[in-house]
Design an enzyme around this catalytic site. Structure first.
Site, PDB file in Angstrom:
ATOM      1  N   ASP A 309       9.096  77.866  58.218  1.00 27.61           N
ATOM      2  CA  ASP A 309       9.656  79.185  57.963  1.00 27.61           C
ATOM      3  C   ASP A 309      11.167  79.062  57.800  1.00 27.61           C
ATOM      4  OD1 ASP A 309       8.759  82.233  58.178  1.00 27.61           O
ATOM      5  OD2 ASP A 309      10.751  82.046  59.087  1.00 27.61           O
ATOM      6  N   ASN A 317      18.776  87.264  51.747  1.00 32.24           N
ATOM      7  CA  ASN A 317      18.481  88.183  50.645  1.00 32.24           C
ATOM      8  C   ASN A 317      19.382  89.411  50.688  1.00 32.24           C
ATOM      9  OD1 ASN A 317      16.484  86.923  49.097  1.00 32.24           O
ATOM     10  ND2 ASN A 317      14.837  87.600  50.460  1.00 32.24           N
ATOM     11  N   ASP A 326      15.295  83.650  45.590  1.00 27.37           N
ATOM     12  CA  ASP A 326      14.303  82.946  44.772  1.00 27.37           C
ATOM     13  C   ASP A 326      14.750  81.519  44.473  1.00 27.37           C
ATOM     14  OD1 ASP A 326      12.781  85.206  44.781  1.00 27.37           O
ATOM     15  OD2 ASP A 326      13.253  85.804  42.721  1.00 27.37           O
ATOM     16  N   GLU A 353       8.780  83.617  52.910  1.00 27.62           N
ATOM     17  CA  GLU A 353       9.556  82.405  53.161  1.00 27.62           C
ATOM     18  C   GLU A 353       8.771  81.381  53.968  1.00 27.62           C
ATOM     19  OE1 GLU A 353      10.866  85.387  56.386  1.00 27.62           O
ATOM     20  OE2 GLU A 353      10.025  85.413  54.377  1.00 27.62           O
TER      21      GLU A 353
END
Length: 460
Positions: A309, A317, A326, A353
């Site tokens: 993770d 983000n 991305d 993620e």
């Protein structure tokens, strides 16, 4: 049952070389050179005359996987250019402006890959497609199950002229065994009359285990009997070819079948792949993971589950935007593909993620060491956001698979260790093996360096 040896693919010394283009027309030479480079990714060595071709071949500077040859080249009134290229062992696609039955016989007698007539508005398209298919055929394995004789020899020669890897057997039982031990056989051509069974029986038996999305079957029929044709199709064949063989018909039907296989393969890849990273997706991981674990348990091979993770990914983000998010996901996935043996292990993006690894041949200790190396390597990646460099860290939970349980149980175990990694500060690996080592050493929950099997595992 006769002993059947496993197929070993031959070496392909010419596989990655340039296309040899022998063409005196500037227009055709320019168009084809451009399209070979842009559409197939192949460089081109161009010869416009017979002397130039002779000099190029004598130098021997390149290994050509295929040649496109103009049959009517100046200085080659009777097709000498074709014979010269064939003498050097280079597969040929003939490109000709004049064509009659005599020319057809001269061309086909030389076992060329294909021929294309220039007097056709799709001539260049057909040449490019023929070259593309021929290059791809080198990776296709074909099984020919046919009684020995002239018909089988002729068919085998036609298939090898298409650059296909061909294996010949005489009995249906040999054919069935080869299909079982060589799952990369994609196409089977089956004769009707075999020593131990007929073609219809063979089709029925292999269709019990092998669907036509991965294995295609073409029946070779001794007569144009419509009832027999229907019988083959109902038994599981995808197509039929009648004897006596017509070269162009064999080429077209085999090419169409292989194209269908290729399209199905691309659809399977698309269905199994994560749209962003190109890794396997959650669906594929859940579909293939249980089978891979079962094989490990049956054979006594160690395996472990790992969940990865990205730390504070939502904050990334929110701060830098989804485009950078991305880019980070793609960058981490690419690095994982470089570090993980994709043939032995299963790597997937489960969503968001989170990534999952099924590590073949690794017990808890080895998997922990490997994942620590992976954690450190991923932390070295740098991503650009405007004038600023951004890096991320990952937390990893590792659980060794030791007994048969549900697939969700394996994932839940790894997820518990991932939760512990996050709770203790993130940017670290937690595993059942680490917990045992720490417990035996009487150390605190704060991870420290320790040694396992001669390797030092650093859990920061």
């Amino acid at each position: 049952m006769p002993y059947v040896q496993q197929i070993v693919a031959p070496k392909r010394d010419r596989k990655d070389g340039p296309v040899l283009l022998v063409e005196d027309s500037r227009t055709f030479a320019s168009i084809l050179s451009y399209r070979f480079r842009e559409e197939i990714g192949r460089s081109v060595v161009h010869c416009a005359s017979m002397p130039q071709l002779e000099e190029t071949l004598k130098r021997g500077e390149q290994n050509y996987p295929i040649a496109v040859v103009d049959l009517n080249l100046p200085g080659s009134p009777h097709g000498e250019v074709l014979d010269l290229v064939i003498r050097y062992g280079i597969p040929v696609v003939v490109f000709t402006g004049s064509f009659d039955l005599g020319a057809r016989e001269r061309i086909l007698d030389r076992h060329v890959v294909d021929y294309v007539i220039k007097d056709n508005e799709r001539a260049c398209d057909m040449i490019v497609e023929s070259v593309r298919r021929a290059l791809a055929n080198r990776d296709v394995r074909v099984l020919l199950v046919h009684e020995p004789g002239e018909a089988r020899d002729q068919l085998a020669a036609l298939l090898r002229a298409q650059l296909l890897t061909v294996v010949e057997v005489a009995t249906g039982e040999q054919g069935r065994t080869l299909i079982e031990i060589n799952p990369d056989i994609e196409l089977v051509l089956i004769g009707q009359h075999l020593p131990d069974m007929d073609g219809l029986q063979f089709c029925r038996r292999i269709r019990r285990k092998h669907g036509d999305d991965r294995l295609r079957v073409i029946g070779i029929l001794p007569t144009a009997d419509r009832f027999l044709s229907v019988g083959f199709i109902k038994a599981g064949a995808n197509d039929v070819i009648y004897q006596p063989l017509l070269v162009e018909e064999v080429q077209c039907r085999v090419a169409h079948t292989i194209d269908t296989l290729s399209q199905m393969k691309q659809l399977r890849i698309a269905a199994a792949s994560d749209y962003l990273t190109g890794l396997f997706n959650r669906r594929y991981f859940y579909m293939m993971g249980p089978d891979l674990i079962e094989k490990c348990l049956q054979t006594g091979v160690s395996c472990s589950m790992a969940l990865i993770d990205i730390d504070h990914f939502r904050r990334v983000n929110d701060t830098y935007g989804n485009d950078l998010g991305d880019t980070i996901l793609t960058g981490l996935a690419t690095r994982m593909q470089q570090l993980v043996d994709m043939d032995q292990n299963l790597v997937a993006r489960l969503g968001g993620e989170e990534f999952a690894l099924l590590l073949h041949g690794m017990d808890g200790a080895r998997a922990s060491i490997f994942c620590e190396m992976l954690r450190q390597e991923l932390a070295k990646l740098r991503f650009v956001a405007g004038a600023q460099e951004v890096s991320v860290t990952v937390s990893i939970g590792v659980a060794e698979i030791e007994a048969r349980e549900t697939f969700d149980n394996y994932l839940n175990a790894a997820d518990q260790f991932l939760f512990m990694a996050k709770q203790s500060g993130r940017d670290r690996v937690f595993s059942d093996h680490w917990m045992r080592v720490m417990g035996e050493a009487g150390q605190s929950r704060r991870p420290q360096p320790f040694e396992t099997g001669g390797d030092v595992l650093y859990l920061t």
